[in-house]
Design an enzyme around this catalytic site. Structure first.
Site, PDB file in Angstrom:
ATOM      1  N   THR A 153       0.824  -1.202   0.000  1.00  0.00           N
ATOM      2  CA  THR A 153       0.000   0.000   0.000  1.00  0.00           C
ATOM      3  C   THR A 153       0.860   1.255   0.000  1.00  0.00           C
ATOM      4  O   THR A 153       0.420   2.315  -0.445  1.00  0.00           O
ATOM      5  CB  THR A 153      -0.956  -0.013   1.209  1.00  0.00           C
ATOM      6  OG1 THR A 153      -1.654  -1.267   1.234  1.00  0.00           O
ATOM      7  CG2 THR A 153      -1.966   1.109   1.145  1.00  0.00           C
ATOM      8  N   TYR A 175       5.009 -12.477   4.761  1.00  0.00           N
ATOM      9  CA  TYR A 175       3.861 -11.853   4.108  1.00  0.00           C
ATOM     10  C   TYR A 175       3.509 -12.670   2.873  1.00  0.00           C
ATOM     11  O   TYR A 175       4.258 -12.703   1.906  1.00  0.00           O
ATOM     12  CB  TYR A 175       4.202 -10.409   3.746  1.00  0.00           C
ATOM     13  CG  TYR A 175       3.152  -9.627   2.990  1.00  0.00           C
ATOM     14  CD1 TYR A 175       1.818 -10.032   2.930  1.00  0.00           C
ATOM     15  CD2 TYR A 175       3.493  -8.444   2.337  1.00  0.00           C
ATOM     16  CE1 TYR A 175       0.872  -9.298   2.247  1.00  0.00           C
ATOM     17  CE2 TYR A 175       2.561  -7.694   1.648  1.00  0.00           C
ATOM     18  CZ  TYR A 175       1.256  -8.123   1.603  1.00  0.00           C
ATOM     19  OH  TYR A 175       0.313  -7.393   0.915  1.00  0.00           O
ATOM     20  N   LYS A 224       1.630 -12.429   7.886  1.00  0.00           N
ATOM     21  CA  LYS A 224       0.475 -11.724   7.338  1.00  0.00           C
ATOM     22  C   LYS A 224      -0.093 -12.599   6.230  1.00  0.00           C
ATOM     23  O   LYS A 224       0.550 -12.825   5.209  1.00  0.00           O
ATOM     24  CB  LYS A 224       0.875 -10.355   6.786  1.00  0.00           C
ATOM     25  CG  LYS A 224      -0.274  -9.621   6.095  1.00  0.00           C
ATOM     26  CD  LYS A 224       0.179  -8.301   5.470  1.00  0.00           C
ATOM     27  CE  LYS A 224      -0.963  -7.629   4.721  1.00  0.00           C
ATOM     28  NZ  LYS A 224      -0.534  -6.353   4.075  1.00  0.00           N
ATOM     29  N   ILE A 243      -3.105  -6.341   9.220  1.00  0.00           N
ATOM     30  CA  ILE A 243      -2.308  -5.303   8.561  1.00  0.00           C
ATOM     31  C   ILE A 243      -3.192  -4.815   7.425  1.00  0.00           C
ATOM     32  O   ILE A 243      -3.410  -5.515   6.444  1.00  0.00           O
ATOM     33  CB  ILE A 243      -0.951  -5.845   8.096  1.00  0.00           C
ATOM     34  CG1 ILE A 243      -0.145  -6.316   9.321  1.00  0.00           C
ATOM     35  CG2 ILE A 243      -0.182  -4.766   7.331  1.00  0.00           C
ATOM     36  CD1 ILE A 243       1.184  -6.966   8.999  1.00  0.00           C
TER      37      ILE A 243
END
Length: 292
Positions: A45, A133, A161, A203
């Site tokens: 992001t 992740y 994540k 997250i």
């Protein structure tokens, strides 16, 4: 362990695409005031693919320095080159981040053994706690639960994540993960269920726009208050959905610009949100009680 709502913070940019550090500092202050439980800087992001290595390191440095211990800062350090991932992780440790988030290597499509060796090499090179992740929708390579749990045996690999959006996979991870291994949802639509099933937080993209509501929803779910978590989540469903009407972070940067928090800068190949999507994002914001 950090629990609750960790924002995958946008990277403020001027209209010409240059980094806007004053706005980054003010965003961090706003998240502290709104109750956000942690910040991931320079993640997906945060447009990590389009910042230079020097810019990447400077964003980490500024975020950690300005947060000044008021809120935990996790540095995005992922790369599809193991050597680059190690270099970024070393810088994050030097800068004072509390942990680093390292994405599954993308494009080169490593095997499960390749993924294991990649993350093991990063963990052995840097003492900073590492959060895996997994976001196969972007990376193509998919870190299996078995490989993730094998990596969880390495002492400074402290969490994962999971952005698969699969509750089935989440349940398997929650059931089999060792004690103290943090599990974070990377799919805003399923955060409440993920935490109520035993996850530790999120997250989040939505937390860029509705940080207090995301914090309160996560807190309710962590406390086992399913009714309260469900009530809050009902207001946020539109955001969970429409902040992905185009590729993240295009819609969320448009939303935070509408809120007056950043300018509208993006870097190519990302382009501004198509006008045809403006109304649906605005409607979702208003449903969440956000004036813009």
């Amino acid at each position: 362990m950090i629990t609750g709502s960790i924002v995958a913070i946008v990277t403020p940019m001027h209209e010409d695409g240059s980094l806007d550090f004053p706005r980054l500092r003010s965003l961090i202050d706003w998240h502290v005031a709104e109750g956000t439980d942690g910040i991931v800087i320079v993640g997906t992001t945060g447009e990590s693919p389009t910042v230079s290595v020097d810019e990447h390191c400077e964003l980490i440095r500024v975020a950690v320095e300005h947060a000044a211990g008021r809120i935990p800062v996790i540095a995005g350090t992922g790369a599809n080159s193991t050597a680059e991932a190690i270099a970024l992780a070393r810088y994050a440790q030097q800068a004072g981040a509390v942990a680093h988030l390292s994405v599954v290597p993308y494009y080169n499509r490593p095997s499960q053994e390749g993924l294991y060796q990649h993350f093991r090499s990063v963990a052995e090179a840097v003492e900073l706690p590492l959060i895996l992740y997994n976001v196969p929708g972007r990376t193509v390579a998919d870190l299996s639960n078995d490989t993730a749990l094998r990596l969880a045996e390495i002492p400074n690999i402290i969490g994962l994540k999971d952005a698969t959006g699969s509750i089935d996979r989440a349940c398997d991870l929650i059931e089999r993960a060792p004690e103290g291994f943090a599990l974070y949802s990377g799919d805003d639509m399923t955060v409440a269920a993920f935490i109520l099933l035993g996850g530790h937080g999120t997250i989040s993209v939505t937390a860029n726009v509705a940080p207090r509501a995301m914090h309160e929803m996560c807190a309710a779910a962590l406390a086992g208050d399913a009714a309260k978590a469900r009530t809050i989540n009902a207001r946020l469903v539109g955001l969970h959905r429409h902040l992905f009407c185009e590729a993240n972070p295009i819609p969320v940067k448009w939303a935070v610009q509408r809120m007056g928090l950043v300018e509208g800068g993006l870097r190519l190949p990302l382009t501004p949100l198509a006008e045809s999507f403006h109304d649906r994002v605005l409607t979702a914001m208003r449903q969440a009680g956000i004036q813009a």
